[in-house]
Enzyme design. Structure first.
Site, PDB file in Angstrom:
ATOM      1  N   HIS A 180     -16.371  24.733  15.749  1.00  0.00           N
ATOM      2  CA  HIS A 180     -16.598  25.469  17.000  1.00  0.00           C
ATOM      3  C   HIS A 180     -16.629  24.436  18.120  1.00  0.00           C
ATOM      4  O   HIS A 180     -15.620  23.792  18.379  1.00  0.00           O
ATOM      5  CB  HIS A 180     -17.880  26.288  16.832  1.00  0.00           C
ATOM      6  CG  HIS A 180     -18.179  27.269  17.917  1.00  0.00           C
ATOM      7  ND1 HIS A 180     -17.251  27.675  18.844  1.00  0.00           N
ATOM      8  CD2 HIS A 180     -19.318  27.947  18.220  1.00  0.00           C
ATOM      9  CE1 HIS A 180     -17.801  28.547  19.670  1.00  0.00           C
ATOM     10  NE2 HIS A 180     -19.065  28.722  19.321  1.00  0.00           N
ATOM     11  N   HIS A 219      -6.701  29.469  16.573  1.00  0.00           N
ATOM     12  CA  HIS A 219      -7.762  30.245  17.203  1.00  0.00           C
ATOM     13  C   HIS A 219      -7.881  31.597  16.521  1.00  0.00           C
ATOM     14  O   HIS A 219      -6.867  32.217  16.212  1.00  0.00           O
ATOM     15  CB  HIS A 219      -7.467  30.442  18.692  1.00  0.00           C
ATOM     16  CG  HIS A 219      -8.697  30.610  19.506  1.00  0.00           C
ATOM     17  ND1 HIS A 219      -9.429  31.767  19.462  1.00  0.00           N
ATOM     18  CD2 HIS A 219      -9.331  29.764  20.344  1.00  0.00           C
ATOM     19  CE1 HIS A 219     -10.469  31.620  20.266  1.00  0.00           C
ATOM     20  NE2 HIS A 219     -10.440  30.418  20.809  1.00  0.00           N
ATOM     21  N   ASP A 270     -10.120  23.193  23.273  1.00  0.00           N
ATOM     22  CA  ASP A 270     -10.665  21.875  22.939  1.00  0.00           C
ATOM     23  C   ASP A 270      -9.600  20.781  22.953  1.00  0.00           C
ATOM     24  O   ASP A 270      -9.924  19.606  23.107  1.00  0.00           O
ATOM     25  CB  ASP A 270     -11.341  21.918  21.566  1.00  0.00           C
ATOM     26  CG  ASP A 270     -12.594  22.762  21.612  1.00  0.00           C
ATOM     27  OD1 ASP A 270     -13.430  22.500  22.480  1.00  0.00           O
ATOM     28  OD2 ASP A 270     -12.707  23.701  20.815  1.00  0.00           O
TER      29      ASP A 270
HETATM   30  N1  COA Z   1      -4.532  22.969  11.526  1.00  0.00           N
HETATM   31  C1  COA Z   1      -3.749  23.270  10.468  1.00  0.00           C
HETATM   32  N2  COA Z   1      -3.572  24.537  10.018  1.00  0.00           N
HETATM   33  C2  COA Z   1      -4.211  25.527  10.665  1.00  0.00           C
HETATM   34  C3  COA Z   1      -5.036  25.279  11.786  1.00  0.00           C
HETATM   35  C4  COA Z   1      -5.181  23.946  12.203  1.00  0.00           C
HETATM   36  N3  COA Z   1      -5.967  23.635  13.225  1.00  0.00           N
HETATM   37  N4  COA Z   1      -5.538  26.442  12.235  1.00  0.00           N
HETATM   38  C5  COA Z   1      -5.040  27.402  11.441  1.00  0.00           C
HETATM   39  N5  COA Z   1      -4.262  26.839  10.500  1.00  0.00           N
HETATM   40  C6  COA Z   1      -3.570  27.529   9.427  1.00  0.00           C
HETATM   41  C7  COA Z   1      -4.581  28.132   8.465  1.00  0.00           C
HETATM   42  O1  COA Z   1      -4.948  27.180   7.456  1.00  0.00           O
HETATM   43  C8  COA Z   1      -3.825  29.292   7.909  1.00  0.00           C
HETATM   44  O2  COA Z   1      -2.933  28.827   6.929  1.00  0.00           O
HETATM   45  P1  COA Z   1      -2.651  29.693   5.612  1.00  0.00           P
HETATM   46  O3  COA Z   1      -2.088  30.988   6.126  1.00  0.00           O
HETATM   47  O4  COA Z   1      -1.692  28.834   4.856  1.00  0.00           O
HETATM   48  O5  COA Z   1      -3.994  29.848   4.937  1.00  0.00           O
HETATM   49  C9  COA Z   1      -3.001  29.767   9.099  1.00  0.00           C
HETATM   50  O6  COA Z   1      -2.896  28.643   9.975  1.00  0.00           O
HETATM   51  C10 COA Z   1      -3.597  30.930   9.869  1.00  0.00           C
HETATM   52  O7  COA Z   1      -4.900  30.616  10.213  1.00  0.00           O
HETATM   53  P2  COA Z   1      -5.736  31.622  11.120  1.00  0.00           P
HETATM   54  O8  COA Z   1      -6.102  32.811  10.306  1.00  0.00           O
HETATM   55  O9  COA Z   1      -4.981  31.838  12.378  1.00  0.00           O
HETATM   56  O10 COA Z   1      -7.003  30.719  11.453  1.00  0.00           O
HETATM   57  P3  COA Z   1      -8.522  31.110  11.244  1.00  0.00           P
HETATM   58  O11 COA Z   1      -8.839  32.271  12.101  1.00  0.00           O
HETATM   59  O12 COA Z   1      -8.826  31.162   9.799  1.00  0.00           O
HETATM   60  O13 COA Z   1      -9.229  29.798  11.810  1.00  0.00           O
HETATM   61  C11 COA Z   1     -10.035  28.228  13.327  1.00  0.00           C
HETATM   62  C12 COA Z   1      -9.422  29.619  13.162  1.00  0.00           C
HETATM   63  C13 COA Z   1     -10.319  27.984  14.803  1.00  0.00           C
HETATM   64  C14 COA Z   1     -11.339  28.112  12.541  1.00  0.00           C
HETATM   65  C15 COA Z   1      -9.017  27.178  12.780  1.00  0.00           C
HETATM   66  O14 COA Z   1      -7.809  27.334  13.497  1.00  0.00           O
HETATM   67  C16 COA Z   1      -9.524  25.772  12.876  1.00  0.00           C
HETATM   68  O15 COA Z   1     -10.334  25.329  12.051  1.00  0.00           O
HETATM   69  N6  COA Z   1      -9.040  25.002  13.906  1.00  0.00           N
HETATM   70  C17 COA Z   1      -9.458  23.625  14.049  1.00  0.00           C
HETATM   71  C18 COA Z   1     -10.827  23.541  14.659  1.00  0.00           C
HETATM   72  C19 COA Z   1     -10.834  23.890  16.119  1.00  0.00           C
HETATM   73  O16 COA Z   1      -9.993  23.447  16.883  1.00  0.00           O
HETATM   74  N7  COA Z   1     -11.821  24.696  16.507  1.00  0.00           N
HETATM   75  C20 COA Z   1     -12.015  25.122  17.883  1.00  0.00           C
HETATM   76  C21 COA Z   1     -11.704  26.586  18.033  1.00  0.00           C
HETATM   77  S1  COA Z   1     -11.790  27.066  19.735  1.00  0.00           S
END
Ligand code: COA
Length: 333
Positions: A180, A219, A270
């Protein structure tokens, strides 16, 4: 922006003047709070200090317990908006061995925060206008973001009729995690680890091949791009021009080109915020406290909304365990 979020409309001139004066009146920290901060180790992460101290603020304002009294709720919120920057600045200065600096009511909200962070022995501290403006933009962009992890924590805790200080400490704890609010810190560490913008594209190809989670991308809500990113990106460009250094702009471009091109995953707020804070000269450990500060207005507006028509929040959960189990005496397990 704070007034808008708390009242649902922009203030009239007199309302804004009264509100600004009220925030100024509440800005000074109590001596006990300064002593509490001094009790932490010099290398304590400012977020750990911050969480404890914000929770402790409620002990100084016993009237905060009157959560059913609308007037009292609003007073606590003004106190929070005024005091949180002072707490964050005090925690930071403690970590670098510098004494507390009193707020300066002559300065803007962002300018006063910069003064409390960086003021030295000069009689008058006047922040650089580019820095002050960039911080203001950051505060506004982060101010509210619907029912995310920390806002839900604020509302959940608030729904138990805990006072706003306790609820805000819980929301700040939720924001601390790298998935987050802590992502902005993680983004900057990643940028520094990569180091050279010329290898950014290759770095991202490798990260994708290794199926690594790359901070600052993805996101839960914005699947095709975070709507706050373009404004933040302009802010990053202004800062790069101000510093005459486009390293982090080129780094951002290389990384996002590959991530969007190969995976269709867009940067979130971020991603530009991390390098923007860095170019503004903030220590990386201060990034999350900065995020918390920007969020107070949104969180407290949610607290008010929750309390306007409150029921205890108690999410349902679906049980997927075994049906009935035999309980064996401990010696037989
Ligand atoms: N890096 C690599 N792969 C990513 C990713 C990232 N930052 N964000 C999403 N993905 C991948 C997921 O692993 C998933 O892959 P899969 O279908 O093979 O399992 C796919 O993209 C779809 O993911 P999604 O459902 O859109 O993401 P989520 O809702 O589960 O997760 C977050 C959302 C924010 C938790 C995740 O994107 C993340 O951990 N991002 C990095 C941390 C971050 O920047 N946080 C700040 C948020 S404002």
């Amino acid at each position: 922006t704070a007034w808008l979020l708390l009242n649902g409309q922009l203030p009239a001139e007199e309302e804004l003047a009264a509100w600004t004066a009220e925030i100024g009146r509440h800005a000074e920290l109590h001596e006990n709070i300064k002593k509490l901060v001094e009790g932490f180790r010099h290398d304590a992460h400012p977020m750990g200090v911050f969480l404890s101290v914000v929770g402790a603020l409620s002990t100084l304002f016993p009237d905060a317990k009157r959560v059913l009294d609308a007037e009292s709720r609003r007073t606590q919120i003004a106190r929070l908006i005024a005091q949180v920057p002072a707490v964050a600045a005090c925690a930071y200065r403690h970590s670098v061995g510098r004494p507390y600096v009193a707020p300066d009511p002559e300065l803007s909200y962002a300018g006063n925060f910069l003064s409390m962070l960086y003021r030295g022995i000069e009689r008058e501290y006047r922040p650089d206008p580019v820095l002050e403006r960039a911080l203001d933009v950051l505060f506004i962009l982060h101010a509210d973001h619907e029912q995310n992890c920390s806002t839900s924590a604020m509302r959940g805790i608030g729904s138990s009729q805990a006072d706003p200080f306790a609820a805000l400490a819980g929301a700040a704890a939720a924001l601390y995690g790298p998935l987050h609010g802590g992502a902005n810190e993680a983004v900057m560490h990643m940028f520094l680890e990569i180091g050279d913008p010329d290898i950014a594209e290759q770095w991202m190809h490798d990260a994708i091949a290794q199926k690594r989670l790359v901070m600052g991308f993805g996101h839960r809500v914005y699947k095709s791009g975070d709507s706050r990113v373009p404004t933040m990106r302009r802010c990053l460009e202004d800062l790069a021009a101000w510093k005459d250094d486009d390293t982090w702009i080129r780094m951002s471009d290389g990384l996002q080109k590959v991530m969007i091109g190969e995976k269709g995953i867009h940067p979130n707020l971020d991603f530009p915020a991390g390098p923007a804070y860095y170019m503004m000269g903030f220590d990386i450990e201060m990034f999350t406290p900065l995020f918390v500060m920007s969020r107070i207005t949104g969180w407290t507006a949610h607290y008010l909304e929750q309390n306007a028509d409150n029921r205890l929040i108690r999410p349902l959960s679906a049980y997927h365990g075994t049906d009935q189990r035999e309980v064996l005496p401990i010696g037989e397990r």
